[in-house]
Scaffold this active site. Structure first.
Site, PDB file in Angstrom:
ATOM      1  N   HIS A 124       0.839  -1.202   0.000  1.00 49.14           N
ATOM      2  CA  HIS A 124       0.000   0.000   0.000  1.00 49.14           C
ATOM      3  C   HIS A 124       0.879   1.259   0.000  1.00 49.14           C
ATOM      4  O   HIS A 124       0.593   2.229  -0.712  1.00 49.14           O
ATOM      5  CB  HIS A 124      -0.925  -0.006   1.217  1.00 49.14           C
ATOM      6  CG  HIS A 124      -1.725   1.237   1.384  1.00 49.14           C
ATOM      7  ND1 HIS A 124      -2.689   1.634   0.488  1.00 49.14           N
ATOM      8  CD2 HIS A 124      -1.687   2.199   2.349  1.00 49.14           C
ATOM      9  CE1 HIS A 124      -3.224   2.776   0.900  1.00 49.14           C
ATOM     10  NE2 HIS A 124      -2.630   3.143   2.015  1.00 49.14           N
ATOM     11  N   GLN A 174       3.896   1.641  -1.193  1.00 49.21           N
ATOM     12  CA  GLN A 174       4.502   1.826  -2.507  1.00 49.21           C
ATOM     13  C   GLN A 174       3.487   2.410  -3.489  1.00 49.21           C
ATOM     14  O   GLN A 174       3.800   3.322  -4.258  1.00 49.21           O
ATOM     15  CB  GLN A 174       5.050   0.497  -3.043  1.00 49.21           C
ATOM     16  CG  GLN A 174       6.176  -0.067  -2.211  1.00 49.21           C
ATOM     17  CD  GLN A 174       7.325   0.891  -2.075  1.00 49.21           C
ATOM     18  OE1 GLN A 174       7.894   1.353  -3.064  1.00 49.21           O
ATOM     19  NE2 GLN A 174       7.678   1.236  -0.859  1.00 49.21           N
ATOM     20  N   HIS A 190       0.830   4.185  -2.736  1.00 46.18           N
ATOM     21  CA  HIS A 190       0.533   5.558  -2.307  1.00 46.18           C
ATOM     22  C   HIS A 190       1.649   6.513  -2.737  1.00 46.18           C
ATOM     23  O   HIS A 190       1.390   7.602  -3.247  1.00 46.18           O
ATOM     24  CB  HIS A 190       0.361   5.558  -0.780  1.00 46.18           C
ATOM     25  CG  HIS A 190      -0.467   6.668  -0.253  1.00 46.18           C
ATOM     26  ND1 HIS A 190      -1.766   6.902  -0.642  1.00 46.18           N
ATOM     27  CD2 HIS A 190      -0.171   7.627   0.656  1.00 46.18           C
ATOM     28  CE1 HIS A 190      -2.236   7.955   0.015  1.00 46.18           C
ATOM     29  NE2 HIS A 190      -1.279   8.413   0.796  1.00 46.18           N
TER      30      HIS A 190
END
Length: 108
Positions: free
Chosen positions: A84, A86, A88
């Site tokens: 998540h 990465q 984001h």
């Protein structure tokens, strides 16, 4: 972060939370820059983008630490939080790349 031991899943998750937090702050600044452009407050955009870049630099440094550890052969037990993080970070970096273009459209 040049530890001789492998990082635990919990330690990796904490790095992931840091990436999410810094990328999230950057995203908020970038979206605020677009709102400023919409309102015609063009003088605020550069400062917001600068703030976003500072947060992205920190998040990217955390990501680079993880990449360096993996390159050193460290066993990294990556969980959903890091995935998540990465996602984001990368979407926020893309947003930063297009913010100036979006703001230029509002100037016209």
């Amino acid at each position: 972060m040049t530890s001789e031991k492998n990082l635990t899943r919990q330690e990796i998750s904490m790095i992931g939370f840091e990436i999410v937090a810094y990328a999230g702050d950057a995203r908020s600044s970038l979206l605020e820059a677009i709102k400023c452009a919409r309102r015609g407050e063009f003088d605020k955009i550069d400062g917001l983008v600068r703030d976003a870049q500072e947060n992205l630099n920190i998040a990217h440094a955390k990501q680079t630490e993880m990449l360096a550890l993996e390159a050193q052969g460290k066993d990294l037990d990556i969980g959903f939080i890091m995935i998540h993080a990465q996602d984001h970070l990368m979407t926020t970096m893309l947003l930063k790349d297009i913010v100036y273009d979006i703001c230029e459209i509002y100037k016209k």
